[in-house]
Design a protein around this motif. Structure first.
Motif, PDB file in Angstrom:
ATOM      1  N   SER A  43       0.125  15.308 -29.474  1.00 55.61           N
ATOM      2  CA  SER A  43      -1.292  14.981 -29.604  1.00 55.61           C
ATOM      3  C   SER A  43      -1.499  13.585 -30.187  1.00 55.61           C
ATOM      4  O   SER A  43      -2.469  12.905 -29.878  1.00 55.61           O
ATOM      5  N   PHE A  44      -0.543  13.166 -31.022  1.00 59.24           N
ATOM      6  CA  PHE A  44      -0.644  11.831 -31.613  1.00 59.24           C
ATOM      7  C   PHE A  44      -0.375  10.754 -30.553  1.00 59.24           C
ATOM      8  O   PHE A  44      -1.117   9.772 -30.451  1.00 59.24           O
ATOM      9  N   LEU A  47      -3.372  10.518 -28.265  1.00 63.70           N
ATOM     10  CA  LEU A  47      -4.454   9.757 -28.875  1.00 63.70           C
ATOM     11  C   LEU A  47      -4.175   8.250 -28.758  1.00 63.70           C
ATOM     12  O   LEU A  47      -5.060   7.462 -28.428  1.00 63.70           O
ATOM     13  N   LEU A  50      -4.860   7.016 -25.312  1.00 64.67           N
ATOM     14  CA  LEU A  50      -6.302   6.870 -25.063  1.00 64.67           C
ATOM     15  C   LEU A  50      -6.872   5.626 -25.754  1.00 64.67           C
ATOM     16  O   LEU A  50      -7.736   4.941 -25.207  1.00 64.67           O
ATOM     17  N   VAL A  51      -6.370   5.353 -26.957  1.00 68.75           N
ATOM     18  CA  VAL A  51      -6.821   4.147 -27.671  1.00 68.75           C
ATOM     19  C   VAL A  51      -6.444   2.916 -26.846  1.00 68.75           C
ATOM     20  O   VAL A  51      -7.238   1.990 -26.656  1.00 68.75           O
ATOM     21  N   GLU A  54      -8.557   2.595 -23.754  1.00 65.70           N
ATOM     22  CA  GLU A  54      -9.895   2.122 -24.091  1.00 65.70           C
ATOM     23  C   GLU A  54      -9.888   0.600 -24.252  1.00 65.70           C
ATOM     24  O   GLU A  54     -10.789  -0.098 -23.808  1.00 65.70           O
ATOM     25  N   VAL A  61     -12.694   8.006 -23.880  1.00 65.51           N
ATOM     26  CA  VAL A  61     -12.747   9.371 -23.345  1.00 65.51           C
ATOM     27  C   VAL A  61     -13.186  10.336 -24.451  1.00 65.51           C
ATOM     28  O   VAL A  61     -12.490  10.486 -25.440  1.00 65.51           O
ATOM     29  N   GLU A  63     -13.668  13.818 -26.376  1.00 64.86           N
ATOM     30  CA  GLU A  63     -12.721  14.920 -26.454  1.00 64.86           C
ATOM     31  C   GLU A  63     -13.082  16.041 -25.481  1.00 64.86           C
ATOM     32  O   GLU A  63     -12.205  16.732 -24.969  1.00 64.86           O
ATOM     33  N   TYR A  66     -11.196  15.993 -22.212  1.00 64.45           N
ATOM     34  CA  TYR A  66      -9.728  16.018 -22.193  1.00 64.45           C
ATOM     35  C   TYR A  66      -9.168  16.916 -21.093  1.00 64.45           C
ATOM     36  O   TYR A  66      -8.119  16.636 -20.539  1.00 64.45           O
TER      37      TYR A  66
ATOM     38  N   LEU B 218     -13.120  21.073 -35.258  1.00 68.89           N
ATOM     39  CA  LEU B 218     -12.498  19.786 -34.918  1.00 68.89           C
ATOM     40  C   LEU B 218     -13.301  19.058 -33.835  1.00 68.89           C
ATOM     41  O   LEU B 218     -13.529  17.847 -33.926  1.00 68.89           O
ATOM     42  N   ALA B 219     -13.751  19.796 -32.842  1.00 71.53           N
ATOM     43  CA  ALA B 219     -14.530  19.182 -31.756  1.00 71.53           C
ATOM     44  C   ALA B 219     -15.821  18.577 -32.313  1.00 71.53           C
ATOM     45  O   ALA B 219     -16.215  17.473 -31.935  1.00 71.53           O
ATOM     46  N   ASN B 222     -15.012  15.429 -34.233  1.00 71.60           N
ATOM     47  CA  ASN B 222     -14.594  14.302 -33.398  1.00 71.60           C
ATOM     48  C   ASN B 222     -15.664  13.833 -32.417  1.00 71.60           C
ATOM     49  O   ASN B 222     -15.550  12.742 -31.850  1.00 71.60           O
ATOM     50  N   VAL B 227     -12.261   7.078 -30.139  1.00 77.79           N
ATOM     51  CA  VAL B 227     -10.923   7.663 -29.997  1.00 77.79           C
ATOM     52  C   VAL B 227     -10.059   7.363 -31.225  1.00 77.79           C
ATOM     53  O   VAL B 227      -9.389   8.238 -31.761  1.00 77.79           O
ATOM     54  N   ALA B 228     -10.118   6.123 -31.686  1.00 81.34           N
ATOM     55  CA  ALA B 228      -9.235   5.716 -32.780  1.00 81.34           C
ATOM     56  C   ALA B 228      -9.569   6.399 -34.100  1.00 81.34           C
ATOM     57  O   ALA B 228      -8.743   6.435 -35.007  1.00 81.34           O
ATOM     58  N   ARG B 230     -10.534   9.622 -34.409  1.00 74.88           N
ATOM     59  CA  ARG B 230     -10.480  11.084 -34.327  1.00 74.88           C
ATOM     60  C   ARG B 230      -9.332  11.683 -35.124  1.00 74.88           C
ATOM     61  O   ARG B 230      -8.313  11.044 -35.343  1.00 74.88           O
ATOM     62  N   ILE B 232      -6.433  14.746 -35.259  1.00 75.58           N
ATOM     63  CA  ILE B 232      -5.715  15.635 -34.354  1.00 75.58           C
ATOM     64  C   ILE B 232      -5.483  16.965 -35.074  1.00 75.58           C
ATOM     65  O   ILE B 232      -5.503  17.026 -36.309  1.00 75.58           O
ATOM     66  N   MET B 296      -5.399  11.909 -41.861  1.00 76.02           N
ATOM     67  CA  MET B 296      -5.080  11.392 -40.530  1.00 76.02           C
ATOM     68  C   MET B 296      -4.405  10.031 -40.654  1.00 76.02           C
ATOM     69  O   MET B 296      -3.415   9.753 -39.971  1.00 76.02           O
TER      70      MET B 296
END
Lengths: 85, 404
Positions: A43-44, A47, A50-51, A54, A61, A63, A66, B218-219, B222, B227-228, B230, B232, B296
């Motif tokens: 998941s990391f 992410l 995606l960064v 972007e 994007v 969530e 996804y 979480l949703a 976020n 994106v940066a 968020r 996980i 995070m």
């Protein structure tokens, strides 16, 4: 900006994946199969990809989208649609 | 005056190779400062010092293999004078990294000059993979200064990635050529895991929980974030483990010399698979005290440094319990092996939709299996069960993770 061709978009996506997983063998990915699991993208990593996308494409994007990114083709379709909008 | 010694970075470590000093005689050092890089079986480690003072002299030289506990440098406390300073005796001068020519570290055999054993076979032209050539271009690296570890001495992408940056100069390669480093790490893992299975009577407990409430939390968290910014899901898992450990401290610590020694503070080992093989489990410090964003950030920092071979010495020994998450690899559940001398390990599987009974009806829910492996010398199943139940509650009622 001129619309990106599918090939250029694909290269961009592959670059973003390779930046995170340099050893990923993307050509060996079975079509239509989930790419994250096959390439061991956690998941990391996801992410971070995606960064990166972007930054490169200007497409963030949410969530909630996804689930559309599960296959590489799905990811490309999604980005194409967002870029065209 | 105090002596800075080669730290023990794990129960099985006997010695480490000094790759690079970041300090030189006469310089001031602060508690917590990274003073050198040491190559161990777990990769190259940034070693911190726990004294504040002035460097009197460096005893170990770059390239030395130094046994654990042996003096590497002498530090003067504030206000202290060097021995023999009155007599005008100079401390032995070490070549400082900044002045010395590229230190001929034995751990960096692949730094120039390139004498590729297979060069003759390829007419002097180095073989290089297209991806490696491309990456070298991006990094501004001359492939001629990189030696290859691929078949026939070919330069691979990994060689380029691990090559020292051309303009940066004094920093030698931190990791031995891929093969040795992997073999060494494999050995370290083998030793630790064999010891664990030999000495620790494991017991295993498991729970299945519906992750729906936490995923919804979480949703929502976020939804409005770029994106940066968020979180996980593992951040929530680690938080829940940290809070459950506060309540059940018997699982947070080490079994040393026949007795349990509780950890001070909640520092969670985070098992991180390294690309290309191997595993490290550095500590995420004070996991019980961080708010979501700080957690995070700490996790991001740890993952990034672990994968770049930049972990710190304090991260290798601080963890009182390790958390492993194999869910991203598609695994349903984990029956973990405890990392000695720790006394427990928490494992998370993947989140997958399952039939779930809610209010007497079967519904589809995203579920998660969590497991505990614990040392029966230290705790019994009742304590393990209390911990796991608490952990499950926290992961099911996310509002309790960071109570206002």
């Amino acid at each position: 900006m001129a619309p990106l061709s599918r090939d250029t978009l694909r290269d961009t996506v592959i670059d973003a994946i390779l930046a995170v997983a340099p050893e990923a063998d993307i050509d060996a990915l079975p079509a239509g199969r989930p790419w994250r699991e096959a390439l061991e993208i956690d998941s990391f990593d996801f992410l971070n990809i995606l960064v990166d996308l972007e930054k490169r494409l200007g497409v963030g994007v949410p969530e909630s989208d996804y689930h559309e990114l599960e296959t590489l083709e799905g990811l490309l379709d999604y980005l194409e649609r967002r870029l065209a909008a | 005056m105090s002596e800075f010694r080669m730290p023990s970075l794990g129960a099985d470590m006997e010695s480490g190779t000094l790759v690079e000093w970041n300090i030189r005689p006469g310089e001031r050092v602060e508690r917590g400062q990274i003073v050198c890089v040491v190559e161990t079986q777990k990769g190259a480690i940034d070693v911190e010092i726990w004294e504040t003072g002035t460097v009197e002299r460096l005893v170990a030289e770059e390239g030395d293999k130094v046994p654990v506990g042996e003096v590497m440098a002498v530090i003067l406390a504030e206000g202290e004078k060097a021995e023999g300073e009155a007599a005008g005796q100079e401390a032995p001068v070490e070549p400082s990294p900044a002045e010395a020519p590229q230190a001929p570290s034995p751990r960096a055999p692949d730094v120039s000059p390139p004498v590729p054993p297979h060069a003759a076979a390829t007419g002097g032209r180095r073989r290089i993979s297209p991806a490696a050539r491309k990456r070298a271009g991006e990094l501004g690296l001359d492939p001629a200064n990189v030696s290859g570890s691929g078949p026939g001495g070919a330069i691979t992408l990994a060689d380029i990635e691990q090559a020292p940056e051309a303009p940066a100069g004094p920093r030698p390669a931190r990791r031995a050529a891929g093969h040795d480093a992997h073999a060494a790490m494999r050995q370290a893992i083998a030793a630790a895991m064999a010891r664990s299975k030999r000495e620790i009577p494991h017991y295993y407990l498991g729970h299945t929980l519906s992750a729906e409430p936490t995923l919804e939390w979480l949703a929502a968290y976020n939804a409005e974030r770029s994106v940066a910014e968020r979180l996980i899901f593992p951040v929530l898992q680690l938080r829940a483990v940290a809070m459950a450990l506060q309540e059940v401290p018997a699982l947070n610590g080490w079994f040393v010399d026949g007795a349990f020694r509780p950890a001070e503070g909640v520092h969670l080992g985070v098992a991180i698979a390294l690309r290309g093989g191997g595993l490290v489990a550095p500590a995420l410090h004070d996991a019980d005290r961080l708010d979501p964003d700080a957690m995070m950030a700490a996790l991001r920092d740890l993952l990034t440094r672990a994968r770049k071979d930049r972990l710190r010495s304090s991260e290798l020994t601080a963890a009182g319990l390790t958390v492993t998450n194999l869910g991203d690899l598609g695994v349903d559940s984990v029956q973990g092996v405890i990392y000695p001398p720790q006394v427990a390990l928490v494992g998370f599987g993947r989140i997958a939709e399952r039939p779930w009974v809610r209010d007497g009806r079967v519904v589809a829910a995203r579920c998660l299996q969590v497991s505990l492996a614990a040392d029966h010398r230290v705790t019994d199943g009742a304590i393990g069960a209390r911990f796991l139940t608490r952990l499950t509650d926290l992961l099911t009622e996310p509002d309790r993770l960071w109570p206002p």
